[in-house]
Design an enzyme around this catalytic site. Structure first.
Site, PDB file in Angstrom:
ATOM      1  N   SER A  18       0.900  -1.367   0.152  1.00 13.60           N
ATOM      2  CA  SER A  18       0.058   0.021  -0.023  1.00 13.60           C
ATOM      3  C   SER A  18       0.904   1.396  -0.112  1.00 13.60           C
ATOM      4  O   SER A  18       1.683   1.422   0.567  1.00 13.60           O
ATOM      5  CB  SER A  18      -0.775   0.086   1.315  1.00 13.60           C
ATOM      6  OG  SER A  18      -1.634   1.189   1.378  1.00 13.60           O
ATOM      7  N   LYS A  69     -13.897  -2.761   0.674  1.00 11.03           N
ATOM      8  CA  LYS A  69     -14.619  -1.553   0.346  1.00 11.03           C
ATOM      9  C   LYS A  69     -16.150  -1.846   0.476  1.00 11.03           C
ATOM     10  O   LYS A  69     -16.609  -0.779   0.833  1.00 11.03           O
ATOM     11  CB  LYS A  69     -14.176  -1.223  -1.037  1.00 11.03           C
ATOM     12  CG  LYS A  69     -12.675  -0.632  -1.128  1.00 11.03           C
ATOM     13  CD  LYS A  69     -12.366   0.244  -2.276  1.00 11.03           C
ATOM     14  CE  LYS A  69     -11.173   0.560  -2.219  1.00 11.03           C
ATOM     15  NZ  LYS A  69     -10.540   1.393  -3.471  1.00 11.03           N
TER      16      LYS A  69
HETATM   17  P1  NAP Z   1     -10.244  -5.034  -9.105  1.00 10.48           P
HETATM   18  O1  NAP Z   1     -11.443  -4.639  -8.310  1.00 10.48           O
HETATM   19  O2  NAP Z   1      -9.518  -6.352  -8.757  1.00 10.48           O
HETATM   20  O3  NAP Z   1     -10.598  -5.212 -10.570  1.00 10.48           O
HETATM   21  C1  NAP Z   1      -9.850  -5.612 -11.702  1.00 10.48           C
HETATM   22  C2  NAP Z   1     -10.277  -5.633 -13.010  1.00 10.48           C
HETATM   23  O4  NAP Z   1      -9.192  -5.914 -13.920  1.00 10.48           O
HETATM   24  C3  NAP Z   1     -11.330  -6.682 -13.130  1.00 10.48           C
HETATM   25  O5  NAP Z   1     -12.280  -6.176 -14.090  1.00 10.48           O
HETATM   26  C4  NAP Z   1     -10.582  -7.950 -13.689  1.00 10.48           C
HETATM   27  O6  NAP Z   1     -11.157  -8.664 -14.270  1.00 10.48           O
HETATM   28  C5  NAP Z   1      -9.519  -7.167 -14.260  1.00 10.48           C
HETATM   29  N1  NAP Z   1      -8.463  -7.957 -14.755  1.00 10.48           N
HETATM   30  C6  NAP Z   1      -7.382  -8.302 -13.705  1.00 10.48           C
HETATM   31  N2  NAP Z   1      -6.332  -8.927 -14.419  1.00 10.48           N
HETATM   32  C7  NAP Z   1      -6.760  -9.193 -15.531  1.00 10.48           C
HETATM   33  C8  NAP Z   1      -5.994  -9.916 -16.664  1.00 10.48           C
HETATM   34  N3  NAP Z   1      -5.175 -10.234 -16.577  1.00 10.48           N
HETATM   35  N4  NAP Z   1      -6.708  -9.802 -17.895  1.00 10.48           N
HETATM   36  C9  NAP Z   1      -7.973  -8.953 -18.049  1.00 10.48           C
HETATM   37  N5  NAP Z   1      -8.536  -8.319 -17.153  1.00 10.48           N
HETATM   38  C10 NAP Z   1      -8.125  -8.458 -15.949  1.00 10.48           C
HETATM   39  O7  NAP Z   1      -8.935  -4.017  -8.689  1.00 10.48           O
HETATM   40  P2  NAP Z   1      -9.296  -2.500  -8.698  1.00 10.48           P
HETATM   41  O8  NAP Z   1      -9.286  -1.987  -7.215  1.00 10.48           O
HETATM   42  O9  NAP Z   1     -10.489  -1.912  -9.529  1.00 10.48           O
HETATM   43  O10 NAP Z   1      -7.980  -1.974  -9.237  1.00 10.48           O
HETATM   44  C11 NAP Z   1      -7.818  -1.913 -10.518  1.00 10.48           C
HETATM   45  C12 NAP Z   1      -6.336  -1.250 -10.913  1.00 10.48           C
HETATM   46  O11 NAP Z   1      -6.611   0.262 -10.633  1.00 10.48           O
HETATM   47  C13 NAP Z   1      -5.076  -1.488 -10.079  1.00 10.48           C
HETATM   48  O12 NAP Z   1      -3.903  -1.294 -10.935  1.00 10.48           O
HETATM   49  C14 NAP Z   1      -4.838  -0.237  -9.018  1.00 10.48           C
HETATM   50  O13 NAP Z   1      -3.684   0.158  -8.704  1.00 10.48           O
HETATM   51  C15 NAP Z   1      -5.581   0.737 -10.038  1.00 10.48           C
HETATM   52  N6  NAP Z   1      -6.227   1.816  -9.067  1.00 10.48           N
HETATM   53  C16 NAP Z   1      -5.610   3.096  -9.123  1.00 10.48           C
HETATM   54  C17 NAP Z   1      -6.015   4.095  -8.134  1.00 10.48           C
HETATM   55  C18 NAP Z   1      -5.579   5.398  -8.422  1.00 10.48           C
HETATM   56  O14 NAP Z   1      -5.859   6.149  -7.180  1.00 10.48           O
HETATM   57  N7  NAP Z   1      -4.736   5.800  -9.156  1.00 10.48           N
HETATM   58  C19 NAP Z   1      -7.457   3.909  -7.315  1.00 10.48           C
HETATM   59  C20 NAP Z   1      -8.067   2.605  -7.459  1.00 10.48           C
HETATM   60  C21 NAP Z   1      -7.365   1.434  -8.410  1.00 10.48           C
HETATM   61  P3  NAP Z   1     -11.711 -10.296 -13.558  1.00 10.48           P
HETATM   62  O15 NAP Z   1     -12.551  -9.911 -12.689  1.00 10.48           O
HETATM   63  O16 NAP Z   1     -12.224 -10.966 -14.892  1.00 10.48           O
HETATM   64  O17 NAP Z   1     -10.419 -10.902 -13.094  1.00 10.48           O
END
Ligand code: NAP
Length: 295
Positions: A18, A69
């Site tokens: 984190s 969350k």
């Molecule tokens: P999450 O809830 O786990 O969602 C991830 C998404 O990506 C799901 O739709 C998942 O699909 C898909 N995915 C994961 N691995 C994959 C792969 N190899 N191929 C295709 N699809 C894939 O995660 P999240 O919290 O949304 O976070 C996602 C990203 O956003 C992370 O990199 C995080 O660091 C970033 N983020 C950034 C901020 C910021 O402040 N900049 C804030 C929040 C999140 P499946 O369900 O089919 O696996």
């Protein structure tokens, strides 16, 4: 300003990677506020106990991250309308009497980071989005709230994508939104008319820096010349998706702005500041990641 040392923290599992503790502690330092933001790695069966502990220890608030969350919501006294819309809480405020309010600052963070000119263009052109997880929810709620014309969602699992579509269609009703939303397999991606491509998947995130959610470069090559490629990933600061897009002279944006803005809003709600301390948060992130943030 604060008589006692301000106690803040984060609950999640795992919390090893984190970024928030360093970011918030450095921002507290820049703001000359005596306080500490601590990690509380918590197993699901201990979630309620950790919450009680933070209340008893007179914490002012904490962040909530994966996988709690949504799971934290029934344990809180109330949640804001924004958190209700998102169905997710990333920030909890604890008042003097120990009452808890869940809020969501990701929606604000996602939207604040977007350059003004693109905020207008989404009302006229489609926005394409990769993924349907937590970050995608925050992004889509912001797009619905701000009058996006069309959201085209691409994902690898069509059943999950359809569930996500149902979730968004429900939100459209409460927001009286006219946004057209559709879901498609990732391999059908077409960016010819899109004004924005948003990557909400973790593909390309450290340590998998050489991966990209768009492996077929033709999709990027045939994208609209004025598209903004917005990758929510902030580590690395330039993902392969952004490098490929820059090489084709497309506008790019990484996830640092979202990170800064969501963190600044959370800090201002905990400390009752008149506005989010965006400057201090930017300085903090610049120092930790050793980058310059332009805007
Ligand atoms: P999450 O809830 O786990 O969602 C991830 C998404 O990506 C799901 O739709 C998942 O699909 C898909 N995915 C994961 N691995 C994959 C792969 N190899 N191929 C295709 N699809 C894939 O995660 P999240 O919290 O949304 O976070 C996602 C990203 O956003 C992370 O990199 C995080 O660091 C970033 N983020 C950034 C901020 C910021 O402040 N900049 C804030 C929040 C999140 P499946 O369900 O089919 O696996």
């Amino acid at each position: 300003m604060f008589r006692d040392v301000v106690k803040l923290g984060i609950i999640g599992y795992p919390l090893e990677h984190s970024f928030s503790p360093k970011m918030q502690n450095t921002a507290l330092h820049y703001l000359s506020i005596g306080g500490e933001y601590t990690k509380h790695e918590t197993k699901e069966e201990d979630l309620e106990a950790t919450l009680k502990e933070l209340i008893n220890d007179r914490y002012k608030g904490f962040n909530v991250t994966i996988p709690y969350k949504s799971k934290i919501i029934p344990l809180l006294n109330k949640i804001t309308d924004t958190a209700k819309l998102a169905g997710a809480v990333n920030t909890v405020i604890i008042d003097e009497d120990g009452n808890t309010t869940g809020d969501n600052t990701d929606i604000y963070g996602f939207w604040e980071a977007i350059p003004e000119s693109y905020k207008e263009k989404i009302k006229e052109r489609p926005v394409s989005l990769l993924g349907y997880g937590g970050a995608a929810k925050a992004a889509c709620i912001a797009l619905l709230q701000n009058g996006a014309k069309e959201i085209v969602i691409y994902g690898r699992n069509q059943e999950k994508a359809k569930n996500f579509l149902n979730f968004l269609n429900e939100k459209k009703g409460s927001l009286k939104s006219k946004t057209v939303i559709s879901v498609h397999p990732t391999e059908d991606i077409n960016l010819e008319t899109s004004i924005m491509l948003i990557n909400t998947t973790p593909i390309g995130m450290y340590p998998n820096n050489d991966e990209t959610p768009i492996t077929d470069l033709k999709a990027l090559e045939s994208s609209a010349k004025d598209i903004l490629v917005y990758d929510l990933i902030y580590n690395p600061v330039e993902t392969k998706l952004l490098t490929d897009s820059k090489a084709l002279n497309r506008e790019t944006l990484n996830g640092i702005g979202m990170l800064v803005h969501q963190g600044a809003l959370a800090l201002s709600t905990w400390l009752n500041l008149p506005e989010p301390p965006t400057g201090a948060m930017k300085l903090s992130v610049e120092q930790i990641l050793e980058v310059r943030i332009s805007s």
